[in-house]
Design a protein around this motif. Structure first.
Motif, short mmCIF file in Angstrom:
data_model
loop_
_atom_site.label_atom_id
_atom_site.label_comp_id
_atom_site.label_asym_id
_atom_site.label_seq_id
_atom_site.Cartn_x
_atom_site.Cartn_y
_atom_site.Cartn_z
N ALA A 51 -2.78 12.38 -55.67
CA ALA A 51 -2.40 13.12 -56.86
C ALA A 51 -3.62 13.52 -57.69
CB ALA A 51 -1.43 12.30 -57.71
N GLY A 76 -5.47 16.26 -55.91
CA GLY A 76 -4.76 17.52 -56.06
C GLY A 76 -4.93 18.13 -57.43
N ARG A 77 -4.93 17.30 -58.47
CA ARG A 77 -5.06 17.82 -59.82
C ARG A 77 -6.41 18.47 -60.04
NH1 ARG A 77 -3.49 17.52 -65.11
NH2 ARG A 77 -5.19 17.49 -66.63
N TYR A 78 -7.47 17.88 -59.49
CA TYR A 78 -8.81 18.38 -59.73
C TYR A 78 -9.37 19.21 -58.58
CZ TYR A 78 -8.96 15.26 -63.74
OH TYR A 78 -8.70 14.64 -64.94
N GLN A 107 -1.10 10.18 -65.62
CA GLN A 107 -0.44 10.40 -64.33
C GLN A 107 0.09 9.08 -63.76
OE1 GLN A 107 -2.88 11.98 -60.98
NE2 GLN A 107 -1.45 13.69 -61.08
N ARG A 148 -5.13 25.70 -68.31
CA ARG A 148 -6.04 25.04 -67.37
C ARG A 148 -7.16 26.01 -67.03
NH1 ARG A 148 -4.50 20.97 -63.86
NH2 ARG A 148 -6.73 20.64 -63.78
N GLU A 175 0.67 26.34 -64.12
CA GLU A 175 0.11 26.74 -62.82
C GLU A 175 -1.24 26.08 -62.56
OE1 GLU A 175 1.97 30.99 -61.68
OE2 GLU A 175 0.25 31.09 -63.04
N ARG A 225 -1.89 23.15 -61.13
CA ARG A 225 -1.96 22.59 -59.78
C ARG A 225 -2.13 23.70 -58.75
NH1 ARG A 225 -0.64 17.88 -56.92
NH2 ARG A 225 -1.37 18.27 -54.80
N ALA A 236 -5.77 24.68 -58.72
CA ALA A 236 -6.58 23.69 -57.99
C ALA A 236 -6.39 23.84 -56.48
CB ALA A 236 -6.22 22.28 -58.45
N ASP A 237 -5.13 24.02 -56.04
CA ASP A 237 -4.86 24.16 -54.61
C ASP A 237 -5.50 25.42 -54.04
OD1 ASP A 237 -3.41 21.84 -54.67
OD2 ASP A 237 -1.45 22.83 -54.77
#
Length: 673
Positions: A107, A110-112, A295, A586, A640, A642, A645-646
């Motif tokens: 997690a 994924g966040r960063y 988190q 973000r 948006e 995440r 980051a993806d």
């Protein structure tokens, strides 16, 4: 040969695969390109069948070298069609990577937009065989629930502790009262959680805070608390980490290295002073303690406390969104506990007319506050934004910044004497002395101070208050505490020692320097540092005074005078939302060469709300010196984040597979200009 027979039979035994689940999926602990951010399959030999369990450390062959790794799971078959390499050995049968920790690391990655192995490198300390043998395995008896009358000063404070005792996921942004013994309050919250049989995790900025917190926790919890910090030796840190993993210690406290601590049955997560830069990990993927604990609390169904004397915009967002609630005292309690705060502008003309200011850059009201405090027998705290003697110089006539003739670095006065004479100005970069300065703009040979450091301030105060001890606390030596006797304590922000009985007064100098830093968070950071110093001062009813040298019309100064950090945080959050800055949106900062940044934009599938800003030059060159580095800013709606980051991670993977130049990608960087 006789000697060859046993070796052959041994080799054949090693080549026999395990009867069930003969394939191990292993995450290798080596630096990898982004496109290889995945586990690799290995065959499990029958001799390792019992020890090769999920979560253990293993040794495998990767690219011809024997490397460390983590066994994620055992499966029956592999999608790889070629011949699988063998698992070489199990380094330790201790399952250090639990399913919860693996999910948490994924997690965070994924966040960063980072890699899983990089997160695990931060989360799991290096192995120590001796520590595995000596670390405790059995938990101590749960403590009794402590008495907590001090929490009744806060609205819903007792209800919050009742929720901790009942195991409910209460989430709060705690506004500590001025002069609050916050380590004792957090220890009481942790002991309340432990009394219900659940674990607690408390993360503080530095070792001085940790020392105070440990003393408070040990008094209530005894052996049921362990500390985790990067400053501990490898064996000691791993020993304490294992105690938490095995459930032998319910409460874990530490600095940012503890944010991933494997607390068993987490019931409470706490981050103290979340605005401190030390909470941001300086290694990829650059996680922040507050975000990681938020988190974790959400995933584990645990309670969360974001506490401090000040409040960040991120904490204000938690309250505004309804995800967390305020834990604050009534205004009558605040007024009773707070010192009297006075603001004095830094207008040069005004200070020049003040005879007291000529002696030590202090206006008359500052001198009066200091004299009264010293006369009452209390120490006085003097906060100076810069360390050193005179860290910044300018031409005395045209005010152009004074620079070194050799390297163009900034000139400063180091302080002290040389052969009985004051040391001349010197370059802060190359150290070259500049005894015969001449301004290249106007030809003047006069120098003036742009900023005065803690060393020069201490010297001036020593002359202004003869007979009073003057002590400094800063980068060279940070004082943990000082006695409650008359003294002048000159310190830089973050190095304020705790005074026995509290300070009689605090003088916050050079507010313009703190507020004028070219950073998004400059005002928020300045106010946090002021609150941290002012909270160490006695209440106004006991004569406590705070004098801040900054214009009273500024919002941060108004918040300090009124002692209302929540109001300022809400204003700051609203302004950032209007301007599109974190945490309202973000933001990703991408650093690299112009060609690399352009290629990334072509391959990245950015979210629909993405707004691209720049790129702008950074004033740096790449490793071979052939191209100047630039920075690109991409910002999206918070929902948006995440997806952003993806998309950047996927684009980086495509570039890595093509062996293209690497880029540095950071999500919500603190130092963003």
């Amino acid at each position: 040969m006789a000697g060859g027979q046993p070796r052959k039979r041994k080799e054949e035994t090693e080549r026999t695969a395990a009867a069930s689940s003969p394939v191990a999926r292993v995450l290798v602990d080596v630096p990898l390109p982004v496109h290889l951010d995945r586990p690799f399959d290995y065959r499990v030999p029958d001799r390792l069948d019992a020890d090769a369990q999920a979560g253990v450390r293993v040794r495998v062959r990767f690219r011809g070298k024997l490397v460390d790794g983590y066994l994620l799971e055992r499966v029956e078959t592999s999608e790889f069609k070629g011949n699988l390499a063998w698992l070489e050995r199990v380094a330790s049968p201790e399952p250090v990577l639990t399913p919860e920790m693996l999910a948490q690391a994924r997690a965070v990655a994924g966040r960063y937009g980072g890699m899983l192995v990089d997160v695990l490198r931060l989360a799991i300390p290096p192995r120590s065989a001796a520590a595995e043998k000596s670390a405790r395995r059995e938990p101590v008896p749960a403590p009794d629930r402590p008495e907590t009358p001090a929490w009744q000063r806060y609205q819903h404070g007792q209800s919050f502790l009742d929720a901790l005792s009942a195991g409910r996921p209460a989430r709060a942004v705690w506004q500590a009262l001025p002069g609050e013994d916050w380590p004792a309050r957090l220890a009481e919250a942790a002991a309340t959680t432990a009394s219900a049989g659940r674990g607690a995790l408390i993360v503080v900025p530095d070792h001085r805070d940790l020392k105070r917190l440990h003393a408070a926790c040990a008094a209530l919890l005894g052996d049921d608390v362990v500390t985790l910090t990067a400053d501990s030796g490898p064996a000691e840190r791993y020993k304490h980490w294992l105690a938490a993993l095995r459930g032998a210690a319910r409460v874990v406290i530490g600095t940012r290295a503890a944010m991933f601590a494997p607390v068993r049955d987490l019931g409470l997560a706490v981050v103290w002073d979340d605005g401190d830069d030390l909470h941001s990990y300086p290694q990829t993927p650059y996680p922040h303690t507050r975000d990681v604990l938020t988190q974790r609390a959400h995933t584990a169904g645990a309670a969360l406390v974001v506490g401090g004397f000040a409040r960040t915009a991120e904490a204000a967002l938690l309250v505004e969104s309804g995800w967390a609630h305020e834990l604050v005292a009534h205004r009558t309690e605040v007024r009773a506990a707070a010192p009297r705060v006075t603001s004095i502008g830094e207008d040069d003309t005004q200070l020049a007319r003040d005879p007291a200011a000529r002696a030590a850059r202090l206006p008359s009201v500052g001198f009066e506050a200091a004299r009264a405090a010293l006369k009452s027998g209390a120490p006085v705290l003097v906060q100076v934004p810069r360390r050193g003697y005179v860290p910044a110089l300018a031409c005395g006539d045209c005010r152009e910044r004074a620079r070194c003739r050799r390297c163009a670095g900034p000139l400063s006065l180091p302080g002290g004497t040389e052969d009985g004479m004051p040391k001349p100005a010197a370059c802060s970069w190359c150290g070259t002395s500049e005894a015969a300065f001449k301004c290249p703009q106007c030809g003047s040979r006069r120098l003036r101070a742009i900023a005065v450091g803690a060393g020069r301030t201490a010297e001036e105060l020593g002359r202004a208050f003869p007979g009073i001890p003057v002590r400094t606390s800063g980068a060279g030596e940070i004082l943990a505490d000082v006695p409650g006797k008359p003294a002048l304590i000159v310190c830089t922000p973050g190095a304020e020692p705790v005074a026995d009985g509290g300070y009689g007064a605090a003088l916050l100098l050079d507010g313009r320097t703190l507020l004028g830093r070219p950073e998004l968070r400059a005002s928020e950071a300045a106010l946090r540092k002021w609150f941290a110093a002012a909270a160490l001062v006695r209440p106004a009813s006991d004569g406590g005074r705070v004098v801040v040298m900054a214009e009273s019309s500024l919002q941060p100064v108004q918040a300090l005078v009124r002692w209302d950090p929540a109001w300022y945080a809400a204003q700051e959050l609203a302004e950032r939302a209007e301007l599109g800055f974190p945490p309202a949106r973000r933001v990703a900062a991408v650093d690299g060469t112009p060609d690399a940044i352009e290629a990334l934009l072509d391959s990245a599938d950015l979210p629909s709300s993405a707004e691209v800003l720049g790129p702008v030059p950074l004033g740096e060159v790449d490793e071979d010196g052939s191209s100047e580095r630039e920075r690109l800013i991409v910002r999206v709606d918070r929902t948006e984040g995440r997806a952003l980051a993806d998309s950047l991670h996927a684009a980086q993977a495509i570039r890595a597979a093509r062996k293209a130049t690497e880029l540095q990608v950071r999500l919500d960087p603190l130092e963003m200009l």
